[in-house]
Each structure stands twice: as structure tokens, then as C-alpha cells.
Design a protein around this motif. Structure first.
Motif, PDB file in Angstrom:
ATOM      1  N   TYR A 300       0.815  -1.211   0.000  1.00  6.61           N
ATOM      2  CA  TYR A 300       0.000   0.000   0.000  1.00  6.61           C
ATOM      3  C   TYR A 300       0.856   1.271   0.000  1.00  6.61           C
ATOM      4  N   TRP A 465     -11.613   2.229  -2.229  1.00 11.23           N
ATOM      5  CA  TRP A 465     -12.071   2.014  -0.848  1.00 11.23           C
ATOM      6  C   TRP A 465     -13.590   1.851  -0.797  1.00 11.23           C
ATOM      7  N   ARG A 472     -11.112  -1.905   2.051  1.00 10.78           N
ATOM      8  CA  ARG A 472     -11.439  -1.246   3.317  1.00 10.78           C
ATOM      9  C   ARG A 472     -10.813  -1.980   4.500  1.00 10.78           C
ATOM     10  N   ASP A 474      -8.144  -3.914   4.367  1.00 10.28           N
ATOM     11  CA  ASP A 474      -6.691  -3.731   4.260  1.00 10.28           C
ATOM     12  C   ASP A 474      -6.261  -2.388   4.828  1.00 10.28           C
ATOM     13  N   THR A 475      -6.963  -1.336   4.405  1.00  9.52           N
ATOM     14  CA  THR A 475      -6.580   0.000   4.870  1.00  9.52           C
ATOM     15  C   THR A 475      -6.792   0.134   6.373  1.00  9.52           C
TER      16      THR A 475
END
Length: 488
Positions: A300, A465, A472, A474-475
Motif C-alpha cells: 500500500y 475504498w 477497506r 486492508d486499509t
């Protein structure tokens, strides 16, 4: 054997260590950008090209200076005081040997490039190997003990001192000597700070304390690094010999722009990941969990950064270097695509070291190294842009091959790592890069295009996202890791 900290404590150490190193790297990136911007306006492509000619050849001696012993010391389950002392003297001796070998090669370097001015550069940089040899085990000790604050002080302080000296000399008209002085000053300051931080004075060489197992580990790593070094520098050597210092100077600016985030993010992440992964190497479940988390952070952050950088290459180069360096932009854009794959391939390197199988990595590189070199040299007839295309194709293929191989030899499930990285690149990194590029199509000054490109990347990230539940989650994981990193 030293006790392994509980998983929760180790996780906090990893997160805080990552936070410290990333904060440090943010400062270092800022310093490096200042250096790049100012020196590009004070020096010529020929100045940069001459330094690149020398460093691309003699830099292999720095591998001999380390010989993989720093990683061996970090990875070792236990490290006695006598072993630590002997490792110090071993690295110092290797540093002296590297300096002597470099000096002996000076006539060959001058004759090979056909530039007498290179001789003085070679001799001036020899001393850096001795200083770095003395510094190796001091730095390894700080890394092994997760003293990331001390490492931050060393890295930032040495870099800042070198940059100040370089800019002052460049303003005074010293030419390429400004870059030479930068490297010498940085090495001296880093050694001084690390000695002060460790408060350790090595004793005399301890007879009867063998280092065979350290050299065995380091030897496999050294072989791998030597092949990797050749693949990273064959382009510089070939362009310098084939097209001269000015063309190499242009290419080296693009390559430095590529390597700056790689070195600023991947190297410190290794300082965090290697000691943490080494401590849980025998617990397959915990090991796999840590790998997945670290890979997400790398994908990321680093991979997406390169995709966006490729998209905004033209205004980015104009803002940083000025209009006279416009030829750097297309070269950097192509190199950044390869940089995306180099960023995500770092996970395999950590697995090889943490699992204690650097020899397997070396054997793989014996096969893949010539392929990478051939791919890069195949583009030489088309100049810098051809070399850049060969570079990116080679590293994309190498990423897949390495990840499959490390899964087999280190008994790690590589398929999830491969699929997760592809998913992040396709759903996040590439769309962000395209969004950034679309922002630069607006007719506007370079700085405005750069801002619009950044906004385009953020819009693409926001779209991913909203549309993907996996993005979502992952973030959320990455943000949670960042919060733990920032916590005290």
C-alpha cells in the motif's frame, strides 16, 4: 538462548519500530529532496555521471566490507561478547582489504572509461570502506536490540552533515568533489554517532572463538548480494562506457529518483522486519501472520508510491531538477514501473534471511542474475530508455520467480503472498497511478500538475475504498498498524 518476547509485545515492538523508522525516513526523504533539488541546479550531468561511473564499479567492494556479517549478527539466536568483538575486527579487516583492492583497480577503471579525472575519485572514496568496516557491528548491535531511535539519530545526522558539506562545496564551485565529500562526511558522522549510542569498546581479537557459522551464513548472503549488485549496476557501467558521462548523468538522476524511496523505505523496513521475523521463525503460524501484515504495509505504501510517481513523472522532474533535466522524465517513468515490482519483492528477501536460507537465494540468483543482466543490456542500442525498459521487464519476472522459489525452500505459503500483492497492485496501485497521470493532462504549470496528479491518485484510492470491502479491511489494518507505530 535469549527468550522470545510474547507475540503481543513483539508486535508492539515491530509497530513502534516501523513507526520510528518511517518517521525517520520521512525526514531523510525531505533532506534528500533538498539535496537533489539544489545539487541538480549547481552541478552538471557530467559531474553526476563521473561519480556514477566510479561508484557503480567500486561499490562491489562494499559488499566485501560487510560480507553478510551484519545480517548474520542480527539473525543469530545468541551473540556472545567475544563473538561480537571478533566480528568487529573481521569487518574492519575486510574494510581495509576492500580499500586496498579498490586502489589497485584504479588504473583499470580509468582505462576502461577513458577518463583520467576518475582516478582521484577512486582514491578519495577508498577510505569510506575502512570507516564503514569499523561501523558495521556497531550498527548491527543497534538493529539487533531494536534501538530504532539510535539508528534514526545516526541516519539523519550523518545524512544532514553530508548534504550541508556537499551543497557548500557545490556553491563554491567544487564540481563533483562536492559529492565525494558528501559520502566521506556521512560515513564519519555515522560511525561517530553509532559508537556513542552503543557505548561499546571492542576488545582485542579473541583466539579460540570461531566465526565459521557467521561466515557460512554471510557467505551465502554475500554471493546473493554480489549478483544482485551486478544486476543493479550493469546499466550504469554499460551506459558510461557506451555513451559517456553526460548520458549516464541523465540516467543516474532518474535512477537515483527511483532508488531514493526504495532505500528510504525498504532498508529501514528490513531493519524492523528481520529481527522480528527471526525471533518467530520457528512458529509457522505467527511467522505467516507477520509476513502478511508487513507485505500489506509495503504494497500500500511503496508500490502505490511508485505507480503514482510514474504517473506524475514529467511535472515531478521539472519541479525537482528544472527544465534542463526534462530528458529524465520518460526514463524515470519506465524505471518506476520496475520499482513497483522491486518494492513488493522485498518480502522474499526477508523470508530468506529470517529462515536462515541465504544460500538458497544465492543459488537462485546464479540462474536469474544473468537473465536480468541480459535483459538490461538488450536495451542498450536504444540508449537510456531501452535500458530502462529492459530493467522493468526483468524485475517483474524476477519478482514472480523469487516468490515461488522462497516458498518452496523456506516452507512458506507463497501463493497467498503473490495473490495479495497482485490484488493490491491491480485494485489500488495501478488505478492510483492512472489517476495521477490524468491529473497531469491539464494544461498548467508543473507544480499545479503535480498537485492535480496527487488529487487524482487520492480520488482513485477513495474509489477503490468505496467499491471494495477487501480494500477497506486492508486499509483498516494498515491504519491500525500505523496507530500502533505512533503510540508510545
Amino acid at each position: 538462548m535469549a527468550a522470545v518476547p510474547p507475540q503481543q509485545s513483539l508486535g508492539k515492538a515491530a509497530a513502534r519500530g516501523t513507526g520510528m523508522t518511517l518517521a525517520t525516513q520521512a525526514v531523510r526523504v525531505l533532506l534528500q529532496l533538498c539535496s537533489v533539488v539544489l545539487l541538480a541546479r549547481l552541478l552538471t550531468p557530467q559531474d553526476f555521471g563521473r561519480i556514477a561511473m566510479v561508484v557503480s564499479v567500486i561499490g562491489v567492494a562494499d559488499l566485501l566490507r560487510d560480507a553478510g556479517l551484519s545480517s548474520a549478527a542480527v539473525q543469530a539466536k545468541t551473540l556472545s561478547g567475544a563473538e561480537r568483538t571478533n566480528l568487529f575486527w573481521a569487518n574492519l579487516g575486510l574494510g581495509v582489504t576492500a580499500a586496498a583492492a579498490t586502489a589497485a583497480c584504479e588504473p583499470l577503471i580509468v582505462r576502461g572509461y577513458g577518463d583520467p579525472a576518475l582516478g582521484a575519485i577512486v582514491f578519495s572514496l577508498c577510505g569510506v570502506f575502512v570507516i564503514s568496516g569499523a561501523n558495521t557491528q556497531f550498527r548491527a548491535d543497534l538493529t539487533r536490540n531494536l534501538r530504532f531511535g539510535s539508528l534514526a539519530l545516526s541516519d539523519v545526522g550523518s545524512q544532514a552533515a553530508g548534504i550541508v558539506v556537499a551543497i557548500a562545496l557545490a556553491v563554491a564551485g567544487a564540481g563533483f568533489w562536492a559529492i565525494v565529500a558528501q559520502q566521506v562526511v556521512s560515513a564519519v558522522v555515522q560511525l561517530s554517532v553509532n559508537i556513542w549510542s552503543t557505548r561499546w569498546v571492542p576488545g582485542w581479537w579473541q583466539r579460540g572463538v570461531p566465526l565459521r557459522h557467521f561466515f557460512r551464513f554471510g557467505g551465502g548472503l554475500l554471493g546473493t548480494q554480489a549478483i544482485y549488485y551486478a544486476t543493479r549496476n550493469v546499466d550504469n557501467v554499460a551506459l558510461g562506457a557506451y555513451l559517456g558521462a553526460t548520458e549516464l548523468g541523465i540516467y543516474s538522476r532518474a535512477y537515483q529518483l527511483l532508488m531514493m524511496p526504495l532505500n528510504m523505505i525498504n532498508a529501514p523496513m528490513t531493519n524492523v522486519a528481520l529481527p522480528v521475523l527471526s525471533r518467530v521463525q520457528h512458529d509457522d503460524e505467527v511467522f505467516a501472520s507477520y509476513l502478511a501484515r508487513v507485505q500489506l504495509v509495503a504494497c500500500y505504501l511503496t508500490a502505490t508510491l511508485f505507480a503514482v510517481a510514474a504517473g506524475v513523472s514529467e511535472p515531478l522532474v521539472t519541479v525537482l531538477f528544472g527544465e534542463r533535466w526534462h530528458e529524465v522524465a520518460p526514463i524515470f517513468a519506465v524505471l518506476a514501473v520496475g520499482g513497483l515490482f522491486r518494492a513488493v519483492s522485498q518480502i522474499a528477501y526477508w523470508i530468506y534471511l529470517a529462515r536462515g536460507v541465504p544460500g538458497a537465494q544465492f543459488r537462485l540468483y546464479l540462474v536469474t542474475g544473468p537473465f536480468v543482466i541480459a535483459a538490461i543490456l538488450a536495451g542498450l542500442p536504444w540508449g537510456s530508455i531501452g535500458v530502462s525498459i529492459g530493467h522493468s521487464i526483468a524485475y517483474a519476472a524476477l519478482w514472480v520467480i523469487t516468490l515461488v522459489h522462497v516458498g518452496r525452500v523456506a516452507k512458506v505459503e507463497s501463493r497467498p503472498l503473490l495473490l495479495n500483492a497482485l490484488r493490491v497492485m491491480c485494485m489500488v496501485s495501478v488505478p492510483c497511478g492512472v489517476g495521477a497521470w490524468l491529473g497531469t493532462l491539464v494544461p498548467a504549470p508543473a507544480f499545479v500538475q503535480l498537485v492535480l496528479g496527487g488529487c487524482g491518485a487520492l480520488l482513485a484510492l477513495g474509489g477503490a475504498w468505496v467499491l471494495s470491502r477487501k480494500v477497506r479491511s486492508d486499509t483498516a489494518l494498515v491504519i491500525g498498524f500505523a496507530r500502533r507505530a505512533a503510540s508510545r
